[in-house]
Design a protein around this motif. Structure first.
Motif, PDB file in Angstrom:
ATOM      1  N   CYS A  13      -4.074  -0.517   7.379  1.00  0.00           N
ATOM      2  CA  CYS A  13      -3.046  -0.523   6.333  1.00  0.00           C
ATOM      3  C   CYS A  13      -1.781  -1.192   6.872  1.00  0.00           C
ATOM      4  O   CYS A  13      -1.130  -0.650   7.766  1.00  0.00           O
ATOM      5  CB  CYS A  13      -2.730   0.903   5.890  1.00  0.00           C
ATOM      6  N   GLY A  16       1.415  -1.109   2.961  1.00  0.00           N
ATOM      7  CA  GLY A  16       1.904   0.054   2.239  1.00  0.00           C
ATOM      8  C   GLY A  16       3.352   0.354   2.580  1.00  0.00           C
ATOM      9  O   GLY A  16       4.012  -0.406   3.298  1.00  0.00           O
ATOM     10  N   LYS A  17       3.850   1.482   2.074  1.00  0.00           N
ATOM     11  CA  LYS A  17       5.264   1.818   2.260  1.00  0.00           C
ATOM     12  C   LYS A  17       5.575   2.362   3.643  1.00  0.00           C
ATOM     13  O   LYS A  17       6.657   2.144   4.173  1.00  0.00           O
ATOM     14  CB  LYS A  17       5.689   2.867   1.222  1.00  0.00           C
ATOM     15  N   THR A  18       4.657   3.119   4.243  1.00  0.00           N
ATOM     16  CA  THR A  18       5.013   3.801   5.489  1.00  0.00           C
ATOM     17  C   THR A  18       4.298   3.291   6.735  1.00  0.00           C
ATOM     18  O   THR A  18       4.883   3.278   7.816  1.00  0.00           O
ATOM     19  CB  THR A  18       4.757   5.322   5.366  1.00  0.00           C
ATOM     20  N   CYS A  19       3.044   2.894   6.608  1.00  0.00           N
ATOM     21  CA  CYS A  19       2.297   2.477   7.807  1.00  0.00           C
ATOM     22  C   CYS A  19       2.969   1.340   8.576  1.00  0.00           C
ATOM     23  O   CYS A  19       3.016   1.397   9.810  1.00  0.00           O
ATOM     24  CB  CYS A  19       0.857   2.108   7.458  1.00  0.00           C
ATOM     25  N   CYS A  51      -2.233  -0.187   0.920  1.00  0.00           N
ATOM     26  CA  CYS A  51      -2.096   1.261   1.042  1.00  0.00           C
ATOM     27  C   CYS A  51      -3.400   1.996   0.717  1.00  0.00           C
ATOM     28  O   CYS A  51      -4.072   1.682  -0.266  1.00  0.00           O
ATOM     29  CB  CYS A  51      -1.001   1.716   0.083  1.00  0.00           C
ATOM     30  N   PHE A  52      -3.746   2.985   1.550  1.00  0.00           N
ATOM     31  CA  PHE A  52      -4.919   3.836   1.314  1.00  0.00           C
ATOM     32  C   PHE A  52      -4.539   5.104   0.552  1.00  0.00           C
ATOM     33  O   PHE A  52      -5.348   6.010   0.405  1.00  0.00           O
ATOM     34  CB  PHE A  52      -5.564   4.232   2.645  1.00  0.00           C
ATOM     35  N   ASP A  53      -3.305   5.189   0.119  1.00  0.00           N
ATOM     36  CA  ASP A  53      -2.803   6.353  -0.622  1.00  0.00           C
ATOM     37  C   ASP A  53      -2.792   7.634   0.212  1.00  0.00           C
ATOM     38  O   ASP A  53      -2.985   8.728  -0.304  1.00  0.00           O
ATOM     39  CB  ASP A  53      -3.609   6.552  -1.922  1.00  0.00           C
ATOM     40  N   HIS A  54      -2.602   7.462   1.519  1.00  0.00           N
ATOM     41  CA  HIS A  54      -2.419   8.606   2.406  1.00  0.00           C
ATOM     42  C   HIS A  54      -1.204   8.336   3.302  1.00  0.00           C
ATOM     43  O   HIS A  54      -1.255   8.546   4.517  1.00  0.00           O
ATOM     44  CB  HIS A  54      -3.683   8.875   3.223  1.00  0.00           C
ATOM     45  N   CYS A  55      -0.162   7.880   2.662  1.00  0.00           N
ATOM     46  CA  CYS A  55       1.039   7.464   3.368  1.00  0.00           C
ATOM     47  C   CYS A  55       1.627   8.614   4.183  1.00  0.00           C
ATOM     48  O   CYS A  55       1.544   9.770   3.793  1.00  0.00           O
ATOM     49  CB  CYS A  55       2.076   6.968   2.367  1.00  0.00           C
ATOM     50  N   LEU A  60      -2.885   4.060   9.596  1.00  0.00           N
ATOM     51  CA  LEU A  60      -4.248   4.458   9.252  1.00  0.00           C
ATOM     52  C   LEU A  60      -5.196   3.283   9.457  1.00  0.00           C
ATOM     53  O   LEU A  60      -4.879   2.143   9.098  1.00  0.00           O
ATOM     54  CB  LEU A  60      -4.316   4.904   7.795  1.00  0.00           C
TER      55      LEU A  60
HETATM   56  S1  FES Z   1       1.287   3.031   3.605  1.00  0.00           S
HETATM   57 FE1  FES Z   1      -0.535   3.214   4.748  1.00  0.00          FE
HETATM   58  S2  FES Z   1      -1.681   4.617   3.553  1.00  0.00           S
HETATM   59 FE2  FES Z   1       0.035   4.230   2.323  1.00  0.00          FE
END
Ligand code: FES
Length: 104
Positions: A13, A16-19, A51-55, A60
């Motif tokens: 990932c 996404g927003k956090t990874c 994003c895998f939706d487990h931010c 991940l």
């Molecule tokens: S940012 Fe990596 S799972 Fe959402």
């Protein structure tokens, strides 16, 4: 069912927003570098993923066809993932993720 093209297909990932803020680009680069150095780019594919939706549990990493998820992976973990899991079929237990949190 085995992947008909790659022995292992790995997704990191990175959009996404956090990874990304947790080091996922470094993880992607470390996995790719390790696979390239071993001459395994035709057998093992490392792909960017969204994003895998487990931010918040990142970075991940998901490995197919094994359906193994890893959480909080750091670049320093990548050599072990490659040697133990991608080449040896022994997932790195301390990084396993079950959708709620790390398993070990
Ligand atoms: S940012 Fe990596 S799972 Fe959402």
């Amino acid at each position: 069912m085995p992947n008909p093209v790659f022995q292992k297909h790995v997704f990191v990932c990175v959009t996404g927003k956090t990874c990304p803020g947790q080091g996922s680009e470094e993880v992607l680069a470390a996995l790719r570098k390790e696979i390239a150095s071993l001459g395994l780019k035709k057998q093992i594919r490392i792909n960017k993923a969204g994003c895998f939706d487990h931010c918040g549990n990142g970075p991940l990493v998901i490995v197919y066809p094994d359906q193994i998820w890893y959480a909080q992976v750091q670049a320093s973990d990548c050599k072990e993932i490659v040697q133990s899991h991608l080449l040896g079929d022994r997932p790195v237990e301390r990084l396993l993720y079950d959708g709620r949190g790390k398993i070990v």
